[in-house]
Design a protein around this motif. Structure first.
Motif, mmCIF file in Angstrom:
data_model
loop_
_atom_site.group_PDB
_atom_site.id
_atom_site.type_symbol
_atom_site.label_atom_id
_atom_site.label_comp_id
_atom_site.label_asym_id
_atom_site.label_seq_id
_atom_site.Cartn_x
_atom_site.Cartn_y
_atom_site.Cartn_z
ATOM 1 N N VAL A 42 0.842 -1.200 0.000
ATOM 2 C CA VAL A 42 0.000 0.000 0.000
ATOM 3 C C VAL A 42 0.880 1.254 0.000
ATOM 4 N N ILE A 43 1.981 1.221 0.755
ATOM 5 C CA ILE A 43 2.901 2.360 0.780
ATOM 6 C C ILE A 43 3.571 2.534 -0.579
ATOM 7 N N TYR A 44 3.955 1.429 -1.218
ATOM 8 C CA TYR A 44 4.549 1.496 -2.558
ATOM 9 C C TYR A 44 3.588 2.201 -3.520
ATOM 10 N N CYS A 45 2.320 1.826 -3.494
ATOM 11 C CA CYS A 45 1.331 2.422 -4.397
ATOM 12 C C CYS A 45 1.134 3.904 -4.095
ATOM 13 N N ALA A 46 1.139 4.260 -2.800
ATOM 14 C CA ALA A 46 1.031 5.675 -2.429
ATOM 15 C C ALA A 46 2.262 6.444 -2.898
ATOM 16 N N ALA A 47 3.438 5.845 -2.740
ATOM 17 C CA ALA A 47 4.673 6.490 -3.186
ATOM 18 C C ALA A 47 4.660 6.714 -4.694
ATOM 19 N N ASP A 48 4.047 5.789 -5.423
ATOM 20 C CA ASP A 48 3.933 5.956 -6.874
ATOM 21 C C ASP A 48 3.062 7.163 -7.204
ATOM 22 N N ARG A 49 1.972 7.345 -6.462
ATOM 23 C CA ARG A 49 1.099 8.501 -6.685
ATOM 24 C C ARG A 49 1.816 9.803 -6.372
ATOM 25 N N TYR A 50 2.639 9.789 -5.335
ATOM 26 C CA TYR A 50 3.299 11.009 -4.882
ATOM 27 C C TYR A 50 4.644 11.253 -5.560
ATOM 28 N N GLY A 51 5.040 10.363 -6.465
ATOM 29 C CA GLY A 51 6.286 10.562 -7.201
ATOM 30 C C GLY A 51 7.530 10.375 -6.359
ATOM 31 N N LEU A 52 7.478 9.464 -5.376
ATOM 32 C CA LEU A 52 8.605 9.226 -4.463
ATOM 33 C C LEU A 52 9.266 7.897 -4.821
ATOM 34 N N ASP A 53 10.152 7.927 -5.798
ATOM 35 C CA ASP A 53 10.765 6.691 -6.296
ATOM 36 C C ASP A 53 11.625 5.998 -5.252
ATOM 37 N N GLU A 54 12.346 6.764 -4.428
ATOM 38 C CA GLU A 54 13.179 6.154 -3.393
ATOM 39 C C GLU A 54 12.316 5.422 -2.371
ATOM 40 N N LEU A 55 11.163 5.983 -2.051
ATOM 41 C CA LEU A 55 10.257 5.318 -1.114
ATOM 42 C C LEU A 55 9.706 4.032 -1.718
ATOM 43 N N LYS A 56 9.466 4.018 -3.018
ATOM 44 C CA LYS A 56 9.019 2.792 -3.681
ATOM 45 C C LYS A 56 10.064 1.692 -3.528
ATOM 46 N N ARG A 57 11.325 2.048 -3.745
ATOM 47 C CA ARG A 57 12.392 1.054 -3.617
ATOM 48 C C ARG A 57 12.511 0.564 -2.179
ATOM 49 N N LEU A 58 12.365 1.479 -1.233
ATOM 50 C CA LEU A 58 12.453 1.115 0.178
ATOM 51 C C LEU A 58 11.316 0.179 0.565
ATOM 52 N N ALA A 59 10.091 0.499 0.158
ATOM 53 C CA ALA A 59 8.937 -0.336 0.493
ATOM 54 C C ALA A 59 9.071 -1.734 -0.104
ATOM 55 N N LEU A 60 9.577 -1.820 -1.325
ATOM 56 C CA LEU A 60 9.740 -3.116 -1.978
ATOM 57 C C LEU A 60 10.795 -3.956 -1.267
ATOM 58 N N ARG A 61 11.878 -3.314 -0.855
ATOM 59 C CA ARG A 61 12.927 -4.045 -0.131
ATOM 60 C C ARG A 61 12.392 -4.550 1.212
ATOM 61 N N THR A 82 -1.302 0.489 -9.608
ATOM 62 C CA THR A 82 -0.047 0.827 -10.287
ATOM 63 C C THR A 82 -0.304 0.820 -11.794
ATOM 64 N N PRO A 83 0.468 1.594 -12.546
ATOM 65 C CA PRO A 83 0.296 1.602 -14.008
ATOM 66 C C PRO A 83 0.813 0.305 -14.620
ATOM 67 N N ASP A 84 0.351 -0.017 -15.816
ATOM 68 C CA ASP A 84 0.812 -1.232 -16.495
ATOM 69 C C ASP A 84 2.315 -1.219 -16.728
ATOM 70 N N SER A 85 2.904 -0.038 -16.712
ATOM 71 C CA SER A 85 4.352 0.076 -16.934
ATOM 72 C C SER A 85 5.170 -0.312 -15.704
ATOM 73 N N ASP A 86 4.503 -0.528 -14.575
ATOM 74 C CA ASP A 86 5.235 -0.887 -13.362
ATOM 75 C C ASP A 86 5.936 -2.230 -13.560
ATOM 76 N N SER A 87 7.233 -2.239 -13.301
ATOM 77 C CA SER A 87 8.009 -3.463 -13.529
ATOM 78 C C SER A 87 8.621 -4.009 -12.254
ATOM 79 N N LYS A 88 8.259 -3.448 -11.115
ATOM 80 C CA LYS A 88 8.876 -3.855 -9.857
ATOM 81 C C LYS A 88 7.907 -4.606 -8.954
ATOM 82 N N LEU A 89 6.871 -3.916 -8.473
ATOM 83 C CA LEU A 89 5.953 -4.537 -7.513
ATOM 84 C C LEU A 89 5.183 -5.687 -8.150
ATOM 85 N N ARG A 90 4.702 -5.488 -9.373
ATOM 86 C CA ARG A 90 3.961 -6.557 -10.045
ATOM 87 C C ARG A 90 4.848 -7.783 -10.247
#
Length: 268
Positions: free
Chosen positions: A159-178, A202-210
């Motif tokens: 859920v945090i990863y998806c929120a980070a995607d909305r807010y444009g926080l790429d580093e937070l996306k990487r942190l949440a995934l790790r 997440t957009p269809d272009s997402d290549s990490k969480l999916r």
């Protein structure tokens, strides 16, 4: 940093070649340095912005320069979400508990449980993971959250990863995934529900969480193929998740066949 005994090769007069670190060790150290240097904007002297979050509103407050670390809030402070006179931003569709984690990250560079580097094990782990009764901790680590309309518990880091995607926080996306990769003992229904949530947010272009969920299901396929929940979810359908899973499984089989053919040529 490390204790060691002195041997003859360490005596004065002989140079000692520094030990080499692996690429993985270098990457872990770089990540820890990022966590030790939170992305706080400046001296925190900018105006305070009030944020009204959720459908049953909760009030948050944050400095404008900290919020502006997010492209979303940079635009929101100039757009329709912003009441300039009251310095207020309305986020009716955001979940307060998730937004609290977003603010914690913006101020501190991480959110609870923090990602810590265990020097003895040379690996990362979650704060309080090895001792839930540590003095000063927040108690047990809760890996899931309840989001209205989700139909049950979801993995918090998803859920945090998806929120980070909305807010444009790429580093937070990487942190949440790790962080999510360090979770264990998650039930099949929570994994599938969280995977659906990830695909819906997440957009269809997402290549990490999916890809993370596809790999997780393939690795644990013996568990999933016996699961009544998995069968029910596939029969219900309605998500691109299952076609992607089919493609990923085909690719997995192709890789196995290619390896087998390289040893003793045959086809399948």
């Amino acid at each position: 940093m490390f204790k060691r005994s002195f041997h003859s090769k360490d005596r004065a007069g002989k140079s000692v070649r520094p030990s080499k670190r692996s690429f993985r060790q270098d990457q872990m150290l770089k990540l820890q340095q990022k966590l030790d240097s939170p992305p706080v904007g400046s001296t925190l002297t900018s105006p305070i912005i009030t944020l009204v979050v959720g459908r049953e509103p909760r009030i948050f407050a944050a400095h404008e320069d900290v919020l502006s670390l997010s492209p979303f809030f940079t635009a929101a402070l100039k757009g329709q979400f912003y009441e300039s006179v009251a310095k207020r931003v309305a986020l009716p569709d955001e979940d307060p508990q998730i937004f609290s984690c977003i603010l914690e990250y913006l101020y501190k560079g991480d959110y609870y449980p923090r990602l810590l580097f265990n020097k003895r094990r040379a690996s990362f782990e979650l704060e309080d993971a090895q001792g839930l009764q540590i003095l000063g901790g927040r108690g047990s680590i809760e890996s899931t959250v309840e989001i209205p309309g989700a139909g049950g518990a979801l993995l918090k880091d998803t859920v945090i990863y998806c929120a980070a995607d909305r807010y444009g926080l790429d580093e937070l996306k990487r942190l949440a995934l790790r962080k999510q990769g360090l979770q264990s003992g998650i039930t099949v229904d929570v994994i599938l529900r969280s995977a659906r949530f990830a695909y819906d947010n997440t957009p269809d272009s997402d290549s990490k969480l999916r890809a993370h969920y596809l790999a997780l299901i393939i690795r644990s396929r013996k568990t999933f193929k016996r699961s009544g929940t998995m069968q029910m979810e596939m029969e219900i359908g309605g998500s691109k998740l299952f076609f992607d899973l089919f493609v990923a499984m085909c690719n997995h089989v192709d890789d196995i066949v290619d390896i087998g053919n390289s040893r003793s040529p045959k086809t399948i």
